[in-house]
Scaffold this motif. Structure first.
Motif, PDB file in Angstrom:
ATOM      1  N   ALA A   8       4.996 -97.044 -54.351  1.00  0.00           N
ATOM      2  CA  ALA A   8       4.267 -96.430 -53.427  1.00  0.00           C
ATOM      3  C   ALA A   8       3.854 -97.182 -51.992  1.00  0.00           C
ATOM      4  N   ARG A   9       4.143 -98.361 -52.020  1.00  0.00           N
ATOM      5  CA  ARG A   9       4.010 -99.345 -50.960  1.00  0.00           C
ATOM      6  C   ARG A   9       5.036 -98.952 -50.025  1.00  0.00           C
ATOM      7  N   ILE A  10       6.228 -98.615 -50.447  1.00  0.00           N
ATOM      8  CA  ILE A  10       7.461 -98.273 -49.437  1.00  0.00           C
ATOM      9  C   ILE A  10       7.011 -96.902 -48.604  1.00  0.00           C
ATOM     10  N   LEU A  11       6.365 -96.131 -49.317  1.00  0.00           N
ATOM     11  CA  LEU A  11       5.877 -94.911 -48.570  1.00  0.00           C
ATOM     12  C   LEU A  11       4.622 -95.173 -47.511  1.00  0.00           C
ATOM     13  N   GLU A  12       3.997 -96.040 -48.387  1.00  0.00           N
ATOM     14  CA  GLU A  12       2.657 -96.421 -47.386  1.00  0.00           C
ATOM     15  C   GLU A  12       2.983 -97.083 -46.232  1.00  0.00           C
ATOM     16  N   ASP A  13       3.958 -97.699 -46.227  1.00  0.00           N
ATOM     17  CA  ASP A  13       4.556 -98.544 -44.916  1.00  0.00           C
ATOM     18  C   ASP A  13       5.130 -97.845 -44.208  1.00  0.00           C
ATOM     19  N   ASN A  14       5.713 -96.634 -44.565  1.00  0.00           N
ATOM     20  CA  ASN A  14       6.443 -95.721 -43.806  1.00  0.00           C
ATOM     21  C   ASN A  14       6.171 -94.264 -43.530  1.00  0.00           C
ATOM     22  N   LYS A  15       5.064 -94.280 -43.326  1.00  0.00           N
ATOM     23  CA  LYS A  15       4.234 -92.652 -43.407  1.00  0.00           C
ATOM     24  C   LYS A  15       5.090 -91.876 -42.422  1.00  0.00           C
ATOM     25  N   LEU A  16       4.922 -90.511 -43.083  1.00  0.00           N
ATOM     26  CA  LEU A  16       5.702 -89.581 -42.105  1.00  0.00           C
ATOM     27  C   LEU A  16       4.774 -89.176 -40.956  1.00  0.00           C
ATOM     28  N   THR A  17       5.532 -89.307 -39.844  1.00  0.00           N
ATOM     29  CA  THR A  17       4.631 -89.226 -38.412  1.00  0.00           C
ATOM     30  C   THR A  17       5.262 -87.880 -37.505  1.00  0.00           C
ATOM     31  N   GLY A  18       6.537 -87.452 -38.021  1.00  0.00           N
ATOM     32  CA  GLY A  18       7.321 -86.622 -37.694  1.00  0.00           C
ATOM     33  C   GLY A  18       8.651 -87.291 -36.968  1.00  0.00           C
ATOM     34  N   PRO A  19       8.659 -87.909 -36.006  1.00  0.00           N
ATOM     35  CA  PRO A  19       9.805 -88.485 -35.323  1.00  0.00           C
ATOM     36  C   PRO A  19      10.753 -89.390 -36.430  1.00  0.00           C
ATOM     37  N   ASN A  20      10.024 -89.945 -37.575  1.00  0.00           N
ATOM     38  CA  ASN A  20      10.686 -90.643 -38.361  1.00  0.00           C
ATOM     39  C   ASN A  20      11.001 -89.724 -39.659  1.00  0.00           C
ATOM     40  N   TYR A  21      11.139 -88.533 -39.448  1.00  0.00           N
ATOM     41  CA  TYR A  21      11.445 -87.735 -40.812  1.00  0.00           C
ATOM     42  C   TYR A  21      12.693 -88.170 -41.367  1.00  0.00           C
ATOM     43  N   PHE A  22      13.754 -88.516 -41.034  1.00  0.00           N
ATOM     44  CA  PHE A  22      14.858 -89.082 -41.599  1.00  0.00           C
ATOM     45  C   PHE A  22      14.863 -90.249 -42.602  1.00  0.00           C
ATOM     46  N   ASP A  23      14.262 -91.315 -41.886  1.00  0.00           N
ATOM     47  CA  ASP A  23      13.990 -92.493 -42.418  1.00  0.00           C
ATOM     48  C   ASP A  23      12.908 -92.416 -43.604  1.00  0.00           C
ATOM     49  N   TRP A  24      11.869 -91.620 -43.373  1.00  0.00           N
ATOM     50  CA  TRP A  24      10.970 -91.378 -44.307  1.00  0.00           C
ATOM     51  C   TRP A  24      11.456 -90.472 -45.709  1.00  0.00           C
ATOM     52  N   LYS A  25      12.289 -89.727 -45.065  1.00  0.00           N
ATOM     53  CA  LYS A  25      13.085 -88.849 -46.352  1.00  0.00           C
ATOM     54  C   LYS A  25      13.861 -89.505 -47.152  1.00  0.00           C
ATOM     55  N   ARG A  26      14.627 -90.640 -46.648  1.00  0.00           N
ATOM     56  CA  ARG A  26      15.477 -91.579 -47.441  1.00  0.00           C
ATOM     57  C   ARG A  26      14.512 -92.282 -48.226  1.00  0.00           C
ATOM     58  N   ASN A  27      13.412 -93.101 -47.674  1.00  0.00           N
ATOM     59  CA  ASN A  27      12.660 -93.646 -48.534  1.00  0.00           C
ATOM     60  C   ASN A  27      11.771 -92.765 -49.547  1.00  0.00           C
ATOM     61  N   LEU A  28      11.793 -91.555 -49.273  1.00  0.00           N
ATOM     62  CA  LEU A  28      11.075 -90.600 -50.282  1.00  0.00           C
ATOM     63  C   LEU A  28      11.928 -90.457 -51.351  1.00  0.00           C
ATOM     64  N   ILE A  29      13.083 -90.112 -51.045  1.00  0.00           N
ATOM     65  CA  ILE A  29      14.276 -90.173 -52.317  1.00  0.00           C
ATOM     66  C   ILE A  29      14.453 -91.213 -53.307  1.00  0.00           C
ATOM     67  N   LEU A  30      14.149 -92.445 -52.505  1.00  0.00           N
ATOM     68  CA  LEU A  30      14.454 -93.575 -53.314  1.00  0.00           C
ATOM     69  C   LEU A  30      13.230 -93.710 -54.206  1.00  0.00           C
ATOM     70  N   VAL A  31      11.981 -93.404 -53.900  1.00  0.00           N
ATOM     71  CA  VAL A  31      10.834 -93.540 -54.572  1.00  0.00           C
ATOM     72  C   VAL A  31      10.697 -92.554 -55.643  1.00  0.00           C
ATOM     73  N   LEU A  32      11.202 -91.267 -55.492  1.00  0.00           N
ATOM     74  CA  LEU A  32      11.144 -90.188 -56.328  1.00  0.00           C
ATOM     75  C   LEU A  32      12.039 -90.443 -57.400  1.00  0.00           C
ATOM     76  N   THR A  33      13.127 -90.875 -56.949  1.00  0.00           N
ATOM     77  CA  THR A  33      14.149 -91.102 -57.878  1.00  0.00           C
ATOM     78  C   THR A  33      13.871 -92.437 -58.830  1.00  0.00           C
TER      79      THR A  33
END
Length: 112
Positions: A8-33
């Motif tokens: 959760a810390r990975i996502l907390e530190d990299n919250k989706l704001t819009g412009p960071n969509y691709f970085d956020w999605k990459r982190n999200l996939i890691l966390v959900l996996t």
């Protein structure tokens, strides 16, 4: 509030704001996996079992529903408040991710 869950810390530190969509999605996939719930994004929602359906079908539906809710919590919790409010009413993680892709995925799809 500090998170004790490193995922959760990975996502907390990299919250989706819009412009960071691709970085956020990459982190999200890691966390959900790592949380073993990513599969709900790649598997169609099972139909609601009939009353006389075998237990295995009811269990499969329940597992998908539980994992979808967990993934949804990770996704919504890792968004800005504005984006969270826009997506909180969506029933499935798939709908949320499709909507986010439409909003922010205008660059060449790197992580599909």
């Amino acid at each position: 509030m500090a998170s004790f869950n490193p995922l959760a810390r990975i996502l907390e530190d990299n919250k989706l704001t819009g412009p960071n969509y691709f970085d956020w999605k990459r982190n999200l996939i890691l966390v959900l996996t790592a949380a073993k719930v990513y599969w709900v994004l790649t598997t169609a929602e099972p139909e609601e079992p009939t009353v006389d359906a075998p237990q295995v079908e009811r269990d499969r539906r329940q597992k998908w529903t539980d994992d979808n809710e967990m993934a949804k919590c990770y996704i919504l919790g890792s968004m800005s408040n504005v984006l969270q409010q826009q997506h909180v009413g969506m029933a499935t993680t798939t709908y949320i991710m499709l909507n986010l892709k439409e909003l922010f995925g205008s660059r060449i799809a790197q992580l599909d």
